[in-house]
Design a protein around this motif. Structure first.
Motif, PDB file in Angstrom:
ATOM      1  N   ASN A  70      50.901  23.391 -57.411  1.00  0.00           N
ATOM      2  CA  ASN A  70      50.830  22.702 -56.128  1.00  0.00           C
ATOM      3  C   ASN A  70      50.882  21.191 -56.340  1.00  0.00           C
ATOM      4  OD1 ASN A  70      50.712  23.160 -53.335  1.00  0.00           O
ATOM      5  ND2 ASN A  70      48.606  22.404 -53.280  1.00  0.00           N
ATOM      6  N   HIS A 122      39.921  28.361 -58.340  1.00  0.00           N
ATOM      7  CA  HIS A 122      40.453  27.103 -57.826  1.00  0.00           C
ATOM      8  C   HIS A 122      40.602  27.245 -56.310  1.00  0.00           C
ATOM      9  CE1 HIS A 122      43.085  23.480 -58.116  1.00  0.00           C
ATOM     10  NE2 HIS A 122      43.624  24.003 -57.037  1.00  0.00           N
ATOM     11  N   CYS A 124      42.106  25.352 -53.108  1.00  0.00           N
ATOM     12  CA  CYS A 124      42.906  24.250 -52.551  1.00  0.00           C
ATOM     13  C   CYS A 124      42.563  24.097 -51.086  1.00  0.00           C
ATOM     14  CB  CYS A 124      44.397  24.520 -52.720  1.00  0.00           C
ATOM     15  SG  CYS A 124      45.411  23.284 -51.885  1.00  0.00           S
ATOM     16  N   TRP A 128      44.398  28.158 -50.102  1.00  0.00           N
ATOM     17  CA  TRP A 128      44.639  29.238 -51.060  1.00  0.00           C
ATOM     18  C   TRP A 128      43.708  29.083 -52.253  1.00  0.00           C
ATOM     19  CZ3 TRP A 128      46.168  27.655 -55.938  1.00  0.00           C
ATOM     20  CH2 TRP A 128      46.693  26.365 -56.034  1.00  0.00           C
ATOM     21  N   CYS A 159      46.879   9.774 -64.034  1.00  0.00           N
ATOM     22  CA  CYS A 159      47.858  10.842 -64.255  1.00  0.00           C
ATOM     23  C   CYS A 159      49.238  10.252 -64.523  1.00  0.00           C
ATOM     24  CB  CYS A 159      47.943  11.721 -63.024  1.00  0.00           C
ATOM     25  SG  CYS A 159      46.340  12.371 -62.499  1.00  0.00           S
ATOM     26  N   ASP A 161      52.113  11.493 -63.329  1.00  0.00           N
ATOM     27  CA  ASP A 161      53.085  11.765 -62.259  1.00  0.00           C
ATOM     28  C   ASP A 161      52.912  10.833 -61.061  1.00  0.00           C
ATOM     29  OD1 ASP A 161      50.563  13.109 -61.821  1.00  0.00           O
ATOM     30  OD2 ASP A 161      51.487  14.046 -60.064  1.00  0.00           O
ATOM     31  N   LEU A 163      53.665  10.941 -56.718  1.00  0.00           N
ATOM     32  CA  LEU A 163      53.929  11.795 -55.568  1.00  0.00           C
ATOM     33  C   LEU A 163      54.232  10.839 -54.416  1.00  0.00           C
ATOM     34  CD1 LEU A 163      53.795  14.895 -55.260  1.00  0.00           C
ATOM     35  CD2 LEU A 163      51.397  14.657 -54.585  1.00  0.00           C
ATOM     36  N   TYR A 168      49.552   9.406 -58.966  1.00  0.00           N
ATOM     37  CA  TYR A 168      48.439  10.302 -58.627  1.00  0.00           C
ATOM     38  C   TYR A 168      47.222   9.874 -59.433  1.00  0.00           C
ATOM     39  CZ  TYR A 168      46.229  14.504 -56.787  1.00  0.00           C
ATOM     40  OH  TYR A 168      45.404  15.367 -56.104  1.00  0.00           O
ATOM     41  N   LYS A 196      54.077  23.264 -64.688  1.00  0.00           N
ATOM     42  CA  LYS A 196      53.756  23.161 -63.251  1.00  0.00           C
ATOM     43  C   LYS A 196      52.252  22.982 -62.986  1.00  0.00           C
ATOM     44  CE  LYS A 196      53.275  28.090 -61.861  1.00  0.00           C
ATOM     45  NZ  LYS A 196      52.623  28.546 -63.082  1.00  0.00           N
ATOM     46  N   ARG A 202      44.748  18.688 -68.047  1.00  0.00           N
ATOM     47  CA  ARG A 202      44.360  18.524 -66.641  1.00  0.00           C
ATOM     48  C   ARG A 202      42.850  18.708 -66.524  1.00  0.00           C
ATOM     49  NH1 ARG A 202      45.620  23.011 -63.143  1.00  0.00           N
ATOM     50  NH2 ARG A 202      44.889  21.751 -61.436  1.00  0.00           N
ATOM     51  N   GLY A 210      40.449  21.512 -55.059  1.00  0.00           N
ATOM     52  CA  GLY A 210      41.596  21.402 -55.956  1.00  0.00           C
ATOM     53  C   GLY A 210      42.184  20.024 -56.165  1.00  0.00           C
ATOM     54  N   HIS A 213      41.238  17.927 -59.204  1.00  0.00           N
ATOM     55  CA  HIS A 213      41.531  18.407 -60.561  1.00  0.00           C
ATOM     56  C   HIS A 213      42.821  17.770 -61.082  1.00  0.00           C
ATOM     57  CE1 HIS A 213      38.870  22.195 -60.023  1.00  0.00           C
ATOM     58  NE2 HIS A 213      38.655  21.377 -59.010  1.00  0.00           N
ATOM     59  N   LYS A 215      46.014  16.578 -62.748  1.00  0.00           N
ATOM     60  CA  LYS A 215      46.942  17.164 -63.733  1.00  0.00           C
ATOM     61  C   LYS A 215      47.641  16.033 -64.500  1.00  0.00           C
ATOM     62  CE  LYS A 215      49.435  19.685 -60.670  1.00  0.00           C
ATOM     63  NZ  LYS A 215      50.297  20.831 -60.208  1.00  0.00           N
ATOM     64  N   TYR A 216      48.372  16.378 -65.560  1.00  0.00           N
ATOM     65  CA  TYR A 216      49.159  15.395 -66.350  1.00  0.00           C
ATOM     66  C   TYR A 216      48.292  14.193 -66.719  1.00  0.00           C
ATOM     67  CZ  TYR A 216      52.489  18.226 -63.731  1.00  0.00           C
ATOM     68  OH  TYR A 216      53.133  19.281 -63.144  1.00  0.00           O
TER      69      TYR A 216
END
Ligand code: MTE
Ligand code: MO
Length: 249
Positions: A70, A122, A124, A128, A159, A161, A163, A168, A196, A202, A210, A213, A215-216
């Motif tokens: 996600n 987890h 989100c 979900w 991070c 990445d 967005l 992020y 992904k 992470r 979520g 948390h 990532k990257y």
């Protein structure tokens, strides 16, 4: 948090010299004051104990068949593709900011520390959930090694990445930073974390929703406040305006 607690406790105590406590506690107004301080202290303890409680952990057969990705599903740079092809041998995690000993750690360094394995859910905010096993060193271990300075109130996660064209990032307070289930994960269900899901590193912050948390993960920074960092609200989604900074569950 610790600082606020400390300050409030000191303020409460200053009103009541210790030697006078027993005697005053039995009289009218001062007794009320004493009771109020007691109640405050007890309530603060209860709140803290609640924040420190563990998130539920699950059995291996309760794991979700698929862990969807996600938000960012990769880092869209040639450098990241190279790192991926190279098994992230050159990935580095910086631990810095308000610390006595800044650290630069490779994946091998992180794997050499004591590891925690946890099967957690987890959640989100979009509605979900997914149960998976995560593995890696506790953040508290790194923070102890780096020596977080007294002035630090938050731990910020940087991070690789972006967005919608923004970097992020996320942050938590010291209660979540030192929570035993807050780990820097490098494995998902016993395998290196897939692209992904935030390869190669992470955060798992099990008492938070979520989006906390990160990532990257490239950096961990101890800060006094996030006023001057990016949008000033302590996280990507917080800056964009959708979500609250405190996302405790
Ligand atoms: N760096 C980074 N971390 C991130 C995100 C992101 O877009 N970039 N999305 C967040 C959100 S909203 C969720 S729900 C989880 C998703 O983790 P997953 O991709 O492993 O399911 O990562 C969080 N951490
Ligand atoms: Mo999310």
């Amino acid at each position: 948090m610790a600082d606020t607690t400390r300050r409030a406790m000191l303020a409460g105590m200053a009103a009541l010299p210790a030697a006078a406590c027993t005697e005053l506690a039995q009289t009218g107004p001062a007794g009320d004051l004493f009771d109020a301080a007691e109640d405050w202290h007890r309530a603060a303890h209860r709140a803290l104990a609640n924040r420190q409680a563990l998130a539920p952990e699950y059995a291996p057969d309760e794991r979700s068949p698929d862990i969807r990705g996600n938000g960012s599903l990769t880092v869209d740079t040639p450098e990241y593709r190279e790192q991926l092809a190279n098994g992230f041998a050159d990935w580095r995690l910086d631990v810095g900011g308000l610390v006595a000993n800044p650290l630069i750690l490779s994946l091998a360094d992180l794997k050499a520390l004591p590891q925690r394995t946890q099967i957690t859910r987890h959640d989100c905010v979009e509605g979900w959930s997914a149960i998976a096993e995560w593995n890696g060193p506790q953040l508290s271990r790194l923070l102890d090694e780096a020596g977080v300075r007294e002035e630090a109130n938050f731990i910020l996660f940087r991070c690789a990445d972006t967005l919608y064209g923004r970097a992020y990032y996320e942050s938590v307070d010291m209660v979540d930073a030192y929570h035993p289930q807050t780990i820097i994960a490098h494995q998902l269900n016993g395998e290196p974390i897939p692209e992904k899901n935030g390869a190669p590193l992470r955060m798992r912050i099990e008492r938070q929703l979520g989006y906390k948390h990160a990532k990257y993960l490239t950096g961990i920074e101890a800060v006094a406040s996030f006023e001057d960092i990016n949008g000033g609200k302590g996280g990507f989604w917080e800056d964009v305006g959708d979500y609250q900074w405190y996302a405790g569950i």
